[in-house]
Design a protein around this motif. Structure first.
Motif, PDB file in Angstrom:
ATOM      1  N   ARG A   1       0.871  -1.257   0.036  1.00 49.58           N
ATOM      2  CA  ARG A   1       0.074   0.045   0.013  1.00 49.58           C
ATOM      3  C   ARG A   1       0.930   1.192   0.159  1.00 49.58           C
ATOM      4  NH1 ARG A   1      -5.175   0.489   3.068  1.00 49.58           N
ATOM      5  NH2 ARG A   1      -3.683   2.142   4.361  1.00 49.58           N
TER       6      ARG A   1
ATOM      7  N   GLU B   1       0.575   5.374   0.351  1.00 45.84           N
ATOM      8  CA  GLU B   1      -0.049   6.680   0.599  1.00 45.84           C
ATOM      9  C   GLU B   1       0.558   7.831   0.167  1.00 45.84           C
ATOM     10  OE1 GLU B   1      -1.278   6.655   4.761  1.00 45.84           O
ATOM     11  OE2 GLU B   1      -2.105   4.652   4.852  1.00 45.84           O
ATOM     12  N   ILE B   2      -0.184   8.578  -0.431  1.00 41.13           N
ATOM     13  CA  ILE B   2       0.571   9.845  -1.151  1.00 41.13           C
ATOM     14  C   ILE B   2      -0.262  10.929  -0.696  1.00 41.13           C
ATOM     15  CG2 ILE B   2       1.322  10.637  -3.106  1.00 41.13           C
ATOM     16  CD1 ILE B   2       1.308   8.057  -4.476  1.00 41.13           C
TER      17      ILE B   2
ATOM     18  N   LYS C   1      -3.771  10.281  -2.461  1.00 38.65           N
ATOM     19  CA  LYS C   1      -4.086   9.042  -3.050  1.00 38.65           C
ATOM     20  C   LYS C   1      -3.608   7.692  -2.378  1.00 38.65           C
ATOM     21  CE  LYS C   1      -1.386  10.618  -6.641  1.00 38.65           C
ATOM     22  NZ  LYS C   1      -0.749  11.101  -7.724  1.00 38.65           N
ATOM     23  N   LEU C   2      -4.527   6.789  -2.419  1.00 41.69           N
ATOM     24  CA  LEU C   2      -3.912   5.536  -2.020  1.00 41.69           C
ATOM     25  C   LEU C   2      -4.050   4.422  -2.888  1.00 41.69           C
ATOM     26  CD1 LEU C   2      -3.850   3.844   0.778  1.00 41.69           C
ATOM     27  CD2 LEU C   2      -6.159   3.796   0.849  1.00 41.69           C
ATOM     28  N   ILE C   3      -2.825   3.817  -3.024  1.00 48.27           N
ATOM     29  CA  ILE C   3      -2.630   2.937  -4.189  1.00 48.27           C
ATOM     30  C   ILE C   3      -2.111   1.525  -3.499  1.00 48.27           C
ATOM     31  CG2 ILE C   3      -1.159   2.493  -5.998  1.00 48.27           C
ATOM     32  CD1 ILE C   3      -0.526   5.445  -6.572  1.00 48.27           C
ATOM     33  N   GLU C   4      -3.035   0.687  -4.123  1.00 51.00           N
ATOM     34  CA  GLU C   4      -2.669  -0.817  -3.549  1.00 51.00           C
ATOM     35  C   GLU C   4      -2.140  -1.378  -4.698  1.00 51.00           C
ATOM     36  OE1 GLU C   4      -6.375  -2.485  -2.265  1.00 51.00           O
ATOM     37  OE2 GLU C   4      -6.291  -1.438  -0.168  1.00 51.00           O
ATOM     38  N   LEU C   5      -0.878  -2.274  -4.521  1.00 50.72           N
ATOM     39  CA  LEU C   5      -0.431  -2.884  -5.593  1.00 50.72           C
ATOM     40  C   LEU C   5      -0.211  -4.213  -5.273  1.00 50.72           C
ATOM     41  CD1 LEU C   5       2.807  -0.465  -5.453  1.00 50.72           C
ATOM     42  CD2 LEU C   5       1.268  -0.878  -7.403  1.00 50.72           C
ATOM     43  N   GLU C   6      -0.444  -5.124  -6.130  1.00 56.40           N
ATOM     44  CA  GLU C   6      -0.428  -6.623  -6.040  1.00 56.40           C
ATOM     45  C   GLU C   6       0.894  -6.825  -6.506  1.00 56.40           C
ATOM     46  OE1 GLU C   6      -1.599  -9.868  -4.726  1.00 56.40           O
ATOM     47  OE2 GLU C   6      -3.210  -8.297  -4.651  1.00 56.40           O
ATOM     48  N   LEU C   7       1.960  -7.409  -6.048  1.00 59.14           N
ATOM     49  CA  LEU C   7       3.126  -7.783  -6.286  1.00 59.14           C
ATOM     50  C   LEU C   7       3.336  -9.396  -6.397  1.00 59.14           C
ATOM     51  CD1 LEU C   7       5.210  -4.951  -4.348  1.00 59.14           C
ATOM     52  CD2 LEU C   7       4.447  -4.847  -6.756  1.00 59.14           C
TER      53      LEU C   7
ATOM     54  N   ARG D   1       4.157   7.257   1.786  1.00 53.95           N
ATOM     55  CA  ARG D   1       4.289   6.292   2.840  1.00 53.95           C
ATOM     56  C   ARG D   1       4.004   4.847   2.302  1.00 53.95           C
ATOM     57  NH1 ARG D   1       2.106   4.463   8.142  1.00 53.95           N
ATOM     58  NH2 ARG D   1      -0.065   4.883   7.361  1.00 53.95           N
TER      59      ARG D   1
END
Lengths: 84, 84
Positions: free
Chosen positions: A4, A6-7, A40-46, A74
């Motif tokens: 995750r 957080e920007i 912005k809140l970005i969720e990345l699937e790695l 963050r």
């Protein structure tokens, strides 16, 4: 694995979007809202098994996800914490 | 007092912005990114001494901050947790 990011705009940077939300809230009768900041809140699937997922995500932030001149980010990776 | 609201698209809802970020990441050479979902992070500065700050923020979400048809939100108030 999930990461995750957080920007948010850095302190002191004008947040017109936050101001617009604050005005809209007061127009709806929500008084007593001192300030609103929107980010912005970005969720990345790695993929699993990465040696250093946080370094990878940090590079993604530095090169694309965040405008580091006016934004701070963050990174949260379950099991690891980080702050830029 | 501060309240944080995390707003994400509900599961199953198409996330064109997330897709665009994913494509941009792969164009920059970041392979192995399975999925990207982008949402909003809102920080509210509320006056102190509110009887039920979470109920107030929940109403703000329901009426303005979140489009509850396609978005879900999570309210974080230091000292209190909530999930919608």
């Amino acid at each position: 694995m999930k990461a995750r990011v957080e920007i948010m705009l850095k302190q002191g940077v004008l947040d017109p979007q936050g101001e617009a939300v604050r005005h809209a809230l007061s127009a709806l009768g929500f008084d007593g809202v001192g300030g609103v900041r929107q980010g912005k809140l970005i969720e990345l699937e790695l993929e699993d098994g990465l040696a250093d997922p946080e370094a990878l995500v940090r590079e993604m932030c530095e090169r694309l996800l965040a405008n580091t001149v006016i934004e701070s980010y963050r990174i949260e990776i379950p099991g690891q914490e980080g702050r830029a």
